[in-house]
Design an enzyme around this catalytic site. Structure first.
Site: not given
Ligand code: GLN
Ligand code: ZN
Length: 771
Positions: A17, A435, A519, A603, A669, A698, A730
């Site tokens: 929620e 990514i 998240r 990854d 990152e 983010h 990311c």
């Molecule tokens: N390949 C994943 C994505 O692009 C990598 C996500 C991650 O590193 N948390 O969502």
């Molecule tokens: Zn990532």
């Protein structure tokens, strides 16, 4: 009588929620009052769960992150997040995520850095310190929550983060020593304790998880100073430690002048006797005997055996709790359907862990006979799990026993490989890529849901996903990215997706755990020996490659990340589970290569967070973690380019291990910390190629061309230009297309500018890569 209490509960709500309320508020669809109402309802739900305990906890709830709450309470939000005439709530969200509901798009980043909470997969917002830091107490929010709970008839224990752990978790923005701030901080903590005492509370749980980390003498002395200073006439402090053993801090923790000590009796079980010996007999000892980090039912009968003598010895001084806050487990097992989850009866989530604790409490306080039925049921479940044939597979155990190190060796060095790869791929200098994931739109989610619910037939679902893949590829082509991805539309989550297709994993419907802010993740449950039943990603990747002439990167999740982001077995070492997963993913890597995929990204987003909290245990972990990765990735030919990706990795101490993974390209990152992460690369010459993230995914902010160029220029201080890639921090799944498109457009423009400048200079980069 043993006292029962809970260190903290999930705050996302039984049906997430809070997530939905937050996102509505951020989209300006709901008012602040509406958001606050939802938050209140979740707190109320949590207090209700604790009603059979001696206290309910107040202060464990947070709208985004408990460390950020502490920063706000101490008047230490980053100045750039605070806008005049803006509410506390909006300033708070601006510090958390760059902007709040009332903000229009802007290009300056207000957000603070985010990093892992100890060795968990929860991310907290890093407090910022400098010489100028000037704390200012603002305890309104906490005090209001205390009165709310009291008004509902609850007896309250307040929960705060202790001053040393608060400093420990933060980061000094200038060269100043954060410990110097303790003197400034302590009067505020004292005033905070006064405020709490004045609200009629007797016990404060003061969380000091930093006590399970390696502390030098300076920090140990600071603990002494702080807790002597914080002694309070009216309040009793329960110093709580969790996530590990106290080791060299054990004596210190026992002797600080507080009324009680909580220890993680799951991970620090071996220290129990010593603690009982050393704890002064005026102090309460709270034992976290039920695992707050995993989802297995506790073996209650053996816990009672453990606790009975301790109860006789300690009497009323014995408190019982979970090892740590239950933030790290899902809310309620009853949300799952036993018919869809074979291992249902082996599990306990937060609500069930509260019940387990109250069974233990009754067994000790009222005698075993008062809980005979509960214990019998518990025993039956535990025995069923131990002897299940679903758990043990001989052929898997044999394959792991047959592993030899040559499985993890590439055929030749990076120098040689990179030439062969370049001949094949013909990439320009400063190549651009992403990514893996692209925005998971409502259409994508609706299609996945409809397929799961049986409303969409297999063929229809596949067509819908293919449509998404085509669309995503055409967008990437238009943007001019060099290495494309299929976009991961078919994946709900990078770990759950693979877990679902491997034998040995179970998955849940609603077992969400907060990862950061709104998240959540739904970790798979690794319960048995792991096998790949069938190919997982080959068809989607080949379909994607067939849509474009540009190179398509196959996307896999690595064994260490699958392990670290799952709930894992507690009946065998993590290493054994990891090697099993590595062998399964290796099969997938080799199948992708066979199918003609020339670039494969594996990854390992979570490699770093698996590091033990104690540095002396790092090497052992890194040895098996890196070995697992190598076994999974390195069986390919020289011409196949292997990428790996890591988020939020601080590399300083582990760079040699990362280099030993021997990926051809590593993407990391970087943008939020302004390339600071790369400092590590100054000391250690990383041998292969690197894509330092240039777009903070983010945050909704869009980086300018200039900002990207600047970041890369900074990176060039550490890394040869010909080894640099441009990519976001990311995956982009949580972003919207209207943010992603301009951001990537700027990234591509930046790469073109860098190429142009390189060719003007006639640099080696340009010669090498501009065909
Ligand atoms: N390949 C994943 C994505 O692009 C990598 C996500 C991650 O590193 N948390 O969502
Ligand atoms: Zn990532």
């Amino acid at each position: 009588m043993a006292t029962l209490h809970c260190l903290g509960l999930p705050r996302i709500g039984p049906k997430r929620e809070l997530k939905f309320a937050l996102e509505r508020y951020w989209r300006a669809e709901d008012s602040a009052a509406k958001l606050e109402q939802q938050a209140f309802e979740i707190r109320q739900y949590n207090w209700q769960l604790q009603k059979s305990f001696d206290f309910v906890s107040v202060g464990d709830f947070s709208l985004y992150d408990q460390v950020l709450d502490m920063s706000q309470l101490l008047g230490n939000l980053p100045k750039r997040a605070i806008k005049e005439n803006s509410s506390d709530l909006d300033n708070y969200f601006r510090a958390a995520r760059g902007r709040s509901a009332s903000d229009s798009a802007c290009n300056c980043s207000h957000a603070a850095e985010m990093t892992k909470w100890f060795d968990t997969n929860y991310h907290y917002i890093v407090p910022e310190f400098s010489n100028e830091t000037d704390f200012k107490l603002n305890s309104k929010k906490l005090i209001k929550q205390i009165s709310e709970a009291q008004a509902l008839g609850n007896s309250v224990k307040a929960v705060i983060i202790g001053p040393l752990s608060y400093l420990w978790l933060g980061k000094s923005k200038d060269a100043s020593n954060k410990l110097d701030l303790l003197e400034r901080l302590l009067p505020l903590y004292r005033a905070l304790l006064d405020d709490i005492a004045n609200s009629g509370v007797e016990w404060v749980q003061i969380d000091e998880p930093a006590l399970v980390c390696n502390l030098d003498e300076q920090w140990q002395q600071a603990y002494e100073r702080a807790y002597h200073y914080l002694q309070h006439k009216k309040l009793k402090l329960l110093l709580s430690t969790y996530f590990g053993e106290l080791k060299e801090n054990l004596k210190l923790a026992c002797q600080l002048p507080v009324a009680g000590l909580h220890i993680d009796a799951v991970r620090a079980r071996s220290e129990l006797n010593k603690i009982i010996d050393w704890l002064p007999n005026y102090k309460v000892l709270s034992l976290g005997v039920i695992d707050g980090r995993n989802i297995w039912k506790s073996d209650l009968s053996s816990l009672i055996e453990l606790l009975k003598p301790l109860h006789s010895k300690l009497g009323d001084r014995l408190w019982l709790s979970h090892s740590c806050s239950l933030l790290h487990v899902p809310v309620d097992l009853e949300s799952e359907s036993p018919s869809k989850l074979d291992i249902y009866h082996w599990l306990a989530f937060a609500k069930q862990k509260i019940e387990e604790l109250s069974i233990l409490g009754r067994a000790l306080n009222e005698g075993i006979s008062s809980v005979e039925d509960e214990l019998q049921h518990n025993r039956a479940c535990i025995e069923q799990r131990q002897s299940s044939s679903q758990v043990h597979k001989d052929e898997v155990k044999k394959a792991v026993a047959a592993i030899n190190p040559s499985l993890g060796e590439r055929q030749h060095s990076f120098e040689r490989r990179s030439k062969l790869q370049q001949e094949k791929l013909k990439l320009p200098a400063y190549p651009t890529t992403s990514i893996g994931s692209f925005p998971q739109t409502t259409t994508i989610r609706a299609a996945r849901r409809a397929f799961k619910n049986g409303e969409l037939k297999q063929a229809e679902y596949e067509e819908a996903m293919k449509q998404e893949i085509r669309d995503c590829i055409s967008k990437q082509e238009k943007l001019g990215l060099d290495v494309l991805v299929h976009g991961e539309a078919e994946r709900n989550d990078m770990v759950e997706y693979f877990g679902e297709q491997l034998q040995g994993f179970a998955f849940t419907q609603l077992a969400w755990v907060q990862s950061y802010g709104s998240r959540c993740v739904k970790p798979p449950i690794l319960f048995g020996d792991v096998q790949r039943k069938k190919a997982i990603s080959i068809d989607w990747t080949c379909y994607a490659q067939a849509q474009t002439l540009r190179p398509m990167k196959g996307m896999l999740t690595g064994p260490v990340t699958i392990l670290n982001w799952s709930f894992v077995r507690d009946d065998q070492p993590r290493k054994d589970s990891c090697l099993q997963i590595a062998l399964a993913i290796r099969e997938e890597v080799l199948d992708l290569e066979k199918a003609g995929v020339n670039i494969i990204q594996i990854d390992e987003a979570a490699l770093r967070e698996g590091l033990p909290l104690r540095q002396e245990q790092w090497q052992e972990y890194l040895a098996w973690a890196v070995e697992s990765y190598r076994i999974c990735a390195n069986g390919v030919k020289d011409e196949t380019q292997i990428h790996t990706h890591m988020c939020y990795s601080e590399f300083n101490d582990i760079l040699p291990s990362i280099a030993h993974m021997d990926a051809d390209v590593i993407t990391i990152e970087c943008s939020r910390s302004d390339m600071e992460l790369l400092d590590a690369f100054e000391q250690f010459a990383y041998p292969n190629a690197i894509g330092p993230g240039v777009y903070d995914i983010h945050s909704p902010n869009i980086p300018s061309v200039d900002a990207v160029v600047k970041l890369i220029r900074k990176a060039e201080n550490y890394i040869q230009p010909e080894r640099l890639w441009l990519n976001p921090d990311c995956g982009l799944k949580t972003r919207q297309w209207d943010e992603v498109l301009p951001a990537l457009e700027n990234m591509v423009k930046a790469s073109k500018q860098l190429r142009k400048e390189a060719s003007n200079k006639g640099s080696r980069t340009a010669e090498l890569k501009l065909f």
